[in-house]
Structure formats: structure tokens, C-alpha cells
Design a protein around this motif. Structure first.
Motif, mmCIF file in Angstrom:
data_model
loop_
_atom_site.group_PDB
_atom_site.id
_atom_site.type_symbol
_atom_site.label_atom_id
_atom_site.label_comp_id
_atom_site.label_asym_id
_atom_site.label_seq_id
_atom_site.Cartn_x
_atom_site.Cartn_y
_atom_site.Cartn_z
ATOM 1 N N LYS A 1 0.412 -1.467 -0.068
ATOM 2 C CA LYS A 1 0.172 0.208 0.197
ATOM 3 C C LYS A 1 0.791 1.472 0.218
ATOM 4 O O LYS A 1 0.823 1.949 -0.342
ATOM 5 N N GLU A 2 1.997 1.149 0.755
ATOM 6 C CA GLU A 2 2.627 2.388 0.731
ATOM 7 C C GLU A 2 3.315 2.576 -0.596
ATOM 8 O O GLU A 2 3.915 3.764 -1.076
ATOM 9 N N TYR A 3 4.212 1.855 -1.260
ATOM 10 C CA TYR A 3 4.871 1.787 -2.353
ATOM 11 C C TYR A 3 3.168 2.198 -3.280
ATOM 12 O O TYR A 3 3.984 2.830 -4.422
ATOM 13 N N ARG A 4 2.374 1.874 -3.244
ATOM 14 C CA ARG A 4 0.828 2.045 -4.371
ATOM 15 C C ARG A 4 1.577 3.427 -4.325
ATOM 16 O O ARG A 4 1.422 4.525 -5.570
ATOM 17 N N ASP B 1 -7.750 -7.971 -3.221
ATOM 18 C CA ASP B 1 -6.442 -8.409 -2.784
ATOM 19 C C ASP B 1 -5.940 -7.549 -1.556
ATOM 20 O O ASP B 1 -5.530 -8.161 -0.494
ATOM 21 N N LEU B 2 -5.510 -6.022 -2.036
ATOM 22 C CA LEU B 2 -4.631 -5.240 -1.845
ATOM 23 C C LEU B 2 -5.563 -5.021 -0.869
ATOM 24 O O LEU B 2 -5.477 -4.570 0.081
ATOM 25 N N ALA B 3 -6.837 -4.504 -0.554
ATOM 26 C CA ALA B 3 -8.070 -4.283 0.208
ATOM 27 C C ALA B 3 -8.307 -4.825 1.099
ATOM 28 O O ALA B 3 -8.899 -4.735 2.581
ATOM 29 N N ASP C 1 -1.713 -5.486 5.040
ATOM 30 C CA ASP C 1 0.008 -5.825 5.538
ATOM 31 C C ASP C 1 0.570 -6.427 4.517
ATOM 32 O O ASP C 1 1.301 -6.451 4.873
ATOM 33 N N LEU C 2 -0.025 -6.382 3.237
ATOM 34 C CA LEU C 2 1.041 -7.251 2.052
ATOM 35 C C LEU C 2 1.982 -6.460 2.011
ATOM 36 O O LEU C 2 2.405 -4.937 2.460
#
Length: 285
Positions: A4-7, A41-43, A47-48
Motif C-alpha cells: 500500500k505504501e509503495y503504491r 486482494d490488497l483491500a 499488510d501485504l
């Protein structure tokens, strides 16, 4: 680093070149291709994380995107008419407008009594997107496809195999062709049609990366391919056979005049989804 941070970082770094929506769509295309993960999947798993090695791969792709290399070339594939196609620097990236051309051809066949074999020729096939889509959707079609580029044809052959269809590919320069050697029910072409004077309208990512051989024509003879293909169609289309073109949006009037002068009948000019003159259909007498 959390995905999420990288996105957020990914989208921010592309902001000077692409709008946020487009940058985000790139992110999810890469995420699905490289990690088989979708937006949902990200939603569901916020924490992935990416490993350091994975971030290196992503940063390399990000660098290429900053150079405006098309995402389709970076992934090596794109979608067209619901099918997957390999794309590379030897072929144009298929456009939504060309899907409309395929749709028009398929639509024209729905009302017809099915013949044992419908012979179709695609001239300037590139990735094979038109020929393969027609072969996939017309069970009784016998499809042929011509291109001047051996490398483009190699890509098209792989795409035919990928999509499990039979297409006969021919390496041929259409401008040097005197006769096609057989008769067809349908001839379709999306030939080079962008004039040099229109180069300033072309996005940098297209101009710098897609094959100019498949894009540009000289300003003083912008209809050279259309005229030649129409001449061949007069010889090699069966009576009442159909000729379809994707065209330069600025030359719709000139295209209709050309086909009228060559005594084609039932001429039709269609606009694309963006409201531009984009396709013609003509019937041989």
C-alpha cells in the motif's frame, strides 16, 4: 515495505507524466501480472509487503514508465476484443477504435445465411489482432493475414497459437503486390495513415516506441495504401464482397471520394467512440 505504501510512492513518482487514475491503473496491471494480486486482494490484506528484491523489479519498471515506454510493452501483452495478445516493439499496440472495426465486421455477418467457408484477408496485420479476433468469433472463417514485417508476423503467429486459432500468415509488401492470387468475401485493413504533419499530435510514448513503419505515410500521398488495397479488392473480392478500412480521422471525406471514384457501392463512413471519422465499409460491384 507495505504494498500500500509503495503504491502511493509509485503513483506520486509518475504524477508529472500521467494523471493519478492512469498511474494507479498501471500499478494494478503490474501487480496482477507480477504477483497475481488484484485490487480486492490488497483491500482485504492491507499488510501485504514487497521484499527488497521485488521492490528492485518494481523500481526498474517505474524507471521505464518515466521514460514513457508503454505499459503494454513492459508487460509484453495487452487485451483486445476479450483476447490476450503479445505485443512488442515490432507491432503497434491495438487500440479500442480497432475493436470497433472488428465489431462492425462481426455485426455484418450476424444477419447473413452461414456459408460453408467465409474467406477473410487482413492486410497489414501487425500483432494479428484483427485477423485472430475474426477467426475466433466466426467459426466458418478461413482467415489470411499479410504484413511486410517478418518480425511482426512472428509475433502474430505466436498470438494465433496463444488464442488457439488458425490463420494463414503471408510475408508480403502490399504496395508491390499485383494480385492476391485468390478471391475473398471480406478484405479488411488498418494500414499506416498518420501523416508526418500530424506527428505533433502523437503522444511521446507512441512516437518514441511504436514502429513508424506501421504508423506513418508521406503528406503528399496519405491514401497510398488505401488506393492500392482498393485496387486489389476490385480484382480479388467476390461479387458483393466487403472492404473495410480503419482510416485517418481527418480524411473521411477523401476516403469516400476515393471509393466512389473506384465504383464501389453501399459506401458507409462510421465514427468511433470518440466521435472521429474512423471506419469505412464498401461493397464491390
Amino acid at each position: 515495505m507495505k504494498i500500500k505504501e509503495y503504491r502511493s510512492q509509485f503513483i506520486q513518482e509518475l504524477a508529472p507524466i500521467y494523471d493519478a487514475g492512469e498511474a494507479e491503473s498501471f500499478f494494478y496491471l503490474i501487480l496482477e501480472e507480477k504477483h497475481q494480486l488484484k485490487r480486492i486482494d490488497l483491500a482485504l490484506q492491507p499488510d501485504l509487503v514487497f521484499s527488497e528484491e521485488e521492490i528492485k523489479v518494481w523500481n526498474a519498471i517505474l524507471l521505464q514508465l518515466k521514460k514513457e515506454i508503454p505499459i503494454q510493452y513492459l508487460l509484453g501483452k495487452t487485451s483486445f476484443y476479450g483476447l490476450d495478445f503479445e505485443v512488442n516493439e515490432n507491432v503497434l499496440i491495438p487500440r479500442p477504435e480497432t475493436e470497433e472495426l472488428v465489431d462492425w465486421i462481426l455485426e455484418s455477418q450476424k444477419s447473413k445465411v452461414e456459408s460453408p467457408i467465409l474467406k477473410i484477408l487482413d492486410i497489414g496485420t501487425g500483432s494479428g489482432c484483427i485477423a485472430i479476433s475474426l477467426a475466433k468469433n466466426i467459426p466458418n472463417a478461413q482467415v489470411y493475414a499479410i504484413d511486410v514485417s517478418e518480425k511482426a508476423l512472428a509475433t502474430a503467429q505466436r498470438n494465433a497459437k496463444r488464442n488457439e486459432v488458425n490463420v494463414t500468415f503471408i510475408n508480403q509488401n502490399i504496395l508491390e503486390t499485383l494480385d492476391l492470387g485468390q478471391e475473398f468475401d471480406i478484405i479488411v485493413s488498418n494500414p499506416p495513415y498518420v501523416r508526418n504533419l500530424e506527428k505533433q499530435e502523437i503522444k511521446k510514448n507512441v512516437l518514441d516506441n511504436e514502429p513508424h513503419l506501421a504508423l506513418f505515410v508521406e503528406d503528399n500521398d496519405a491514401l497510398i495504401f488505401y488506393r492500392k488495397i482498393a485496387q486489389l479488392a476490385q480484382k480479388n473480392l467476390r461479387t458483393n464482397g466487403q472492404l473495410y478500412f480503419e482510416i485517418n480521422q481527418y480524411l473521411g471525406k477523401e476516403m469516400i471520394e476515393l471509393l466512389e471514384e473506384m465504383n464501389f457501392k453501399n459506401l458507409e463512413l462510421r465514427k468511433d467512440i470518440y466521435g472521429n471519422d474512423r471506419m469505412t465499409r464498401a461493397v464491390v460491384s
